[in-house]
Design an enzyme around this catalytic site. Structure first.
Site, PDB file in Angstrom:
ATOM      1  N   ASP A   1       6.113  -2.176   1.132  1.00 28.22           N
ATOM      2  CA  ASP A   1       5.112  -3.245   1.219  1.00 28.22           C
ATOM      3  C   ASP A   1       5.349  -4.307   0.139  1.00 28.22           C
ATOM      4  O   ASP A   1       5.536  -3.978  -1.034  1.00 28.22           O
ATOM      5  CB  ASP A   1       3.708  -2.615   1.056  1.00 28.22           C
ATOM      6  CG  ASP A   1       2.612  -3.531   1.532  1.00 28.22           C
ATOM      7  OD1 ASP A   1       2.739  -4.759   1.383  1.00 28.22           O
ATOM      8  OD2 ASP A   1       1.609  -3.016   2.052  1.00 28.22           O
TER       9      ASP A   1
ATOM     10  N   THR B   1      -0.487  -7.343   5.444  1.00 29.01           N
ATOM     11  CA  THR B   1       0.093  -6.035   5.743  1.00 29.01           C
ATOM     12  C   THR B   1      -0.059  -5.589   7.203  1.00 29.01           C
ATOM     13  O   THR B   1       0.933  -5.298   7.880  1.00 29.01           O
ATOM     14  CB  THR B   1      -0.533  -4.978   4.812  1.00 29.01           C
ATOM     15  OG1 THR B   1      -0.171  -5.327   3.481  1.00 29.01           O
ATOM     16  CG2 THR B   1      -0.018  -3.578   5.109  1.00 29.01           C
TER      17      THR B   1
ATOM     18  N   ASN C   1      -6.021  -8.116   7.756  1.00 32.57           N
ATOM     19  CA  ASN C   1      -6.388  -6.744   7.359  1.00 32.57           C
ATOM     20  C   ASN C   1      -7.880  -6.525   7.544  1.00 32.57           C
ATOM     21  O   ASN C   1      -8.351  -5.390   7.604  1.00 32.57           O
ATOM     22  CB  ASN C   1      -6.073  -6.518   5.876  1.00 32.57           C
ATOM     23  CG  ASN C   1      -4.590  -6.511   5.590  1.00 32.57           C
ATOM     24  OD1 ASN C   1      -3.784  -6.341   6.496  1.00 32.57           O
ATOM     25  ND2 ASN C   1      -4.225  -6.693   4.336  1.00 32.57           N
TER      26      ASN C   1
ATOM     27  N   ASP D   1       3.869  -3.799  -3.431  1.00 33.46           N
ATOM     28  CA  ASP D   1       2.672  -4.600  -3.148  1.00 33.46           C
ATOM     29  C   ASP D   1       1.618  -4.367  -4.227  1.00 33.46           C
ATOM     30  O   ASP D   1       1.071  -5.315  -4.794  1.00 33.46           O
ATOM     31  CB  ASP D   1       2.111  -4.227  -1.770  1.00 33.46           C
ATOM     32  CG  ASP D   1       0.906  -5.072  -1.415  1.00 33.46           C
ATOM     33  OD1 ASP D   1       1.096  -6.277  -1.158  1.00 33.46           O
ATOM     34  OD2 ASP D   1      -0.223  -4.555  -1.440  1.00 33.46           O
TER      35      ASP D   1
ATOM     36  N   HIS E   1       5.951  -8.604   3.977  1.00 30.69           N
ATOM     37  CA  HIS E   1       5.802  -9.955   3.420  1.00 30.69           C
ATOM     38  C   HIS E   1       6.315  -9.931   1.991  1.00 30.69           C
ATOM     39  O   HIS E   1       6.621  -8.861   1.457  1.00 30.69           O
ATOM     40  CB  HIS E   1       4.326 -10.393   3.436  1.00 30.69           C
ATOM     41  CG  HIS E   1       3.434  -9.357   2.820  1.00 30.69           C
ATOM     42  ND1 HIS E   1       3.410  -9.098   1.472  1.00 30.69           N
ATOM     43  CD2 HIS E   1       2.580  -8.455   3.384  1.00 30.69           C
ATOM     44  CE1 HIS E   1       2.574  -8.112   1.226  1.00 30.69           C
ATOM     45  NE2 HIS E   1       2.062  -7.671   2.376  1.00 30.69           N
TER      46      HIS E   1
ATOM     47  N   HIS F   1      -0.186 -12.772  -1.401  1.00 30.10           N
ATOM     48  CA  HIS F   1       0.572 -13.213  -0.233  1.00 30.10           C
ATOM     49  C   HIS F   1      -0.455 -13.581   0.818  1.00 30.10           C
ATOM     50  O   HIS F   1      -1.655 -13.491   0.577  1.00 30.10           O
ATOM     51  CB  HIS F   1       1.504 -12.075   0.239  1.00 30.10           C
ATOM     52  CG  HIS F   1       0.786 -10.769   0.382  1.00 30.10           C
ATOM     53  ND1 HIS F   1       0.180 -10.372   1.551  1.00 30.10           N
ATOM     54  CD2 HIS F   1       0.526  -9.782  -0.519  1.00 30.10           C
ATOM     55  CE1 HIS F   1      -0.385  -9.195   1.358  1.00 30.10           C
ATOM     56  NE2 HIS F   1      -0.204  -8.807   0.106  1.00 30.10           N
TER      57      HIS F   1
HETATM   58  P1  AMP Z   1      -1.918  -6.046   1.663  1.00 26.20           P
HETATM   59  O1  AMP Z   1      -2.584  -6.516   0.439  1.00 26.20           O
HETATM   60  O2  AMP Z   1      -2.154  -6.905   2.864  1.00 26.20           O
HETATM   61  O3  AMP Z   1      -0.448  -5.920   1.385  1.00 26.20           O
HETATM   62  O4  AMP Z   1      -2.471  -4.582   1.992  1.00 26.20           O
HETATM   63  C1  AMP Z   1      -1.930  -3.483   1.315  1.00 26.20           C
HETATM   64  C2  AMP Z   1      -2.803  -2.277   1.406  1.00 26.20           C
HETATM   65  O5  AMP Z   1      -2.887  -1.796   2.742  1.00 26.20           O
HETATM   66  C3  AMP Z   1      -2.233  -1.109   0.653  1.00 26.20           C
HETATM   67  O6  AMP Z   1      -2.535  -1.162  -0.722  1.00 26.20           O
HETATM   68  C4  AMP Z   1      -2.863   0.086   1.320  1.00 26.20           C
HETATM   69  O7  AMP Z   1      -4.003   0.509   0.623  1.00 26.20           O
HETATM   70  C5  AMP Z   1      -3.283  -0.436   2.681  1.00 26.20           C
HETATM   71  N1  AMP Z   1      -2.599   0.330   3.730  1.00 26.20           N
HETATM   72  C6  AMP Z   1      -1.294   0.382   3.960  1.00 26.20           C
HETATM   73  N2  AMP Z   1      -1.002   1.205   4.999  1.00 26.20           N
HETATM   74  C7  AMP Z   1      -2.165   1.683   5.439  1.00 26.20           C
HETATM   75  C8  AMP Z   1      -2.526   2.583   6.483  1.00 26.20           C
HETATM   76  N3  AMP Z   1      -1.601   3.116   7.280  1.00 26.20           N
HETATM   77  N4  AMP Z   1      -3.849   2.835   6.652  1.00 26.20           N
HETATM   78  C9  AMP Z   1      -4.761   2.262   5.846  1.00 26.20           C
HETATM   79  N5  AMP Z   1      -4.478   1.427   4.848  1.00 26.20           N
HETATM   80  C10 AMP Z   1      -3.192   1.128   4.626  1.00 26.20           C
HETATM   81 ZN    ZN Z   2       1.530  -5.740   2.571  1.00 24.71          ZN
HETATM   82 ZN    ZN Z   3      -0.736  -6.989  -0.631  1.00 22.74          ZN
END
Ligand code: AMP
Ligand code: ZN
Ligand code: ZN
Length: 402
Positions: free
Chosen positions: A28, A64, A85, A185, A233, A337
């Site tokens: 990530d 994500t 998200n 991430d 990303h 991001h």
């Molecule tokens: P973002 O800030 O958009 O990159 O979101 C990242 C967060 O998504 C991570 O820190 C995780 O806590 C969450 N995440 C990733 N994979 C999963 C999953 N399969 N189910 C639930 N949450 C997730």
């Molecule tokens: Zn992400």
């Molecule tokens: Zn993130």
């Protein structure tokens, strides 16, 4: 004698064609240039044994869940339904949110057909260790094997879990396995993309690759496995000096939903044009889009989950609905991001090595949206109909293709 030899050759060929595996690994927020920091000996090894793209252009929004679900469906978020998200269905007011397991597993949010569902129809066994969208509560849409997301599960356990799946009897063994790791991430948000903490995360993830490769070697599966390392990303640096307060720019009554660099704007009835021109005339460090402009700029605007007006911050800027509070300033994270997918800081990595890929082959920018047809091709799956990804834009990285 010749007949026996031909029969043996036939069995050997058909066996080697079927005994092939794909491990799709997501790191990530692994920005494209993190590979240029001299911290990734294991990934570098795969680069020279396989294909390595200058960068990977994500889909918009560079978040994500939208991106991970595009990788496994070949659809833009407009078409697969996971537009952020966290979002709200404007008709029912129901909320999608990734931190609530009962919501994230509810099939109603997920449109299109994932590789897991498609593979199941074609009798190919799949597995996922934490890939976003792999826990949908509908057996036909799930991978054959998957784990419930546990953010804190040590990485070694995830690797061990995958290697265990690969030791199942051949007829039960998954042929396509997806894995997810958050380190770059999490550290990128908390400490920024140029921090020493982020560099340690890069090294930690590189060692994940070392462990997967040596695990496959021990199982005698390395030469039969395509390893694809990718991401959702990139990441960019923020500053509390770079926040635009949107509420100060709009006078008409408007409902604003906020997702850091992106804002959804829902003007009251009859006010769309007024609000749009107000925002457009005061654009500074952000851009204003109406639905049709969103479609042409981002492939993002047809879904009925989307607002009539969207704002996107310029790289490194944040949008806010209010003057940040003391508490918000204290908790300000220096990395984020979500910006436009064409910004290079939002680009990720793509490295692929294994029997289906060219060796020591460097290519220019590849696109996230084309990974799904690539996965289908290397696993002999007929892709789902009406996808947005285009095999012809990525096929040249596979063996035997110009
Ligand atoms: P973002 O800030 O958009 O990159 O979101 C990242 C967060 O998504 C991570 O820190 C995780 O806590 C969450 N995440 C990733 N994979 C999963 C999953 N399969 N189910 C639930 N949450 C997730
Ligand atoms: Zn992400
Ligand atoms: Zn993130």
């Amino acid at each position: 004698m010749r007949i026996i030899l031909s029969i043996l050759l036939f069995f050997q060929l058909s066996f080697s064609q079927t005994e092939q595996y794909t491990i799709l690994i997501s790191f990530d927020g692994f920005r494209w240039d993190y590979l240029n920091r001299g911290l990734t000996p294991n990934i570098d090894q795969l680069k020279s044994n396989g294909v390595y793209a200058e960068s990977l252009e994500p889909v918009f929004p560079t978040k994500t869940f939208p991106n991970h679900y595009s990788i496994v469906t070949g659809l833009y978020p407009d078409n697969h339904g996971i537009i952020l998200n966290e979002f709200r269905d404007p008709v029912t007011n129901a909320k999608y949110i990734i931190w609530d397991s009962s919501v994230v597993t509810n099939p109603k949010w997920y449109k299109g057909e994932s590789i897991w569902e498609n593979a199941k129809k074609q009798n190919v066994i799949t597995a996922s260790y934490f890939w976003p969208g792999s826990e949908i509560k509908d057996v036909k849409r799930q991978p054959n094997y998957f784990e419930k997301y546990n953010h804190n599960l040590p990485y070694d356990k995830r690797i061990e879990g995958v290697l265990n799946w690969l030791q199942l009897p051949f007829s039960e063994r998954p042929k396509i396995v997806a894995m997810y790791f958050d380190a770059t991430d999490s550290k990128g948000h908390r400490f920024g993309p140029n921090s020493k903490e982020l560099n340690s995360a890069i090294q930690q993830l590189d060692s994940v690759i070392g462990k997967i490769v040596s695990g496959l070697e021990k199982l005698n599966l390395l030469s039969k496995t395509n390893i694809i390392i990718t991401t959702d990303h990139g990441m960019t640096e923020l500053s509390i000096e770079r926040i635009v307060k949107i509420n100060e720019l709009v006078s008409a009554e408007t409902f604003i939903e906020w997702s850091e660099p992106i804002m959804f704007v829902w003007p009251l009835e009859g006010k769309i044009e007024e609000v749009y021109s107000q925002l457009k005339s005061k654009e500074s460090h952000f851009k204003t889009y109406k639905a049709n402009e969103m479609i042409s700029e981002f492939n993002f605007g047809k879904s009925n989950l989307l607002p009539p007006i969207m704002l996107v911050a310029d790289l490194g800027w944040m949008l806010s609905t209010h003057e940040p509070t003391e508490r918000e300033l204290q908790r300000f994270y220096p990395g984020n991001h979500g910006f436009k997918h064409t910004e290079k800081d939002m680009h990720g990595i793509f490295v692929a090595a294994g029997p289906s890929f060219k060796k020591n082959f460097k290519t220019k920018i590849l696109r996230t949206i084309d990974i799904y047809p690539l996965l289908c091709k290397i696993n002999n799956l007929i892709p789902s109909k009406n996808i947005d990804g285009d095999l012809s834009k990525i096929d040249f990285i596979t063996i035997g293709k110009k």
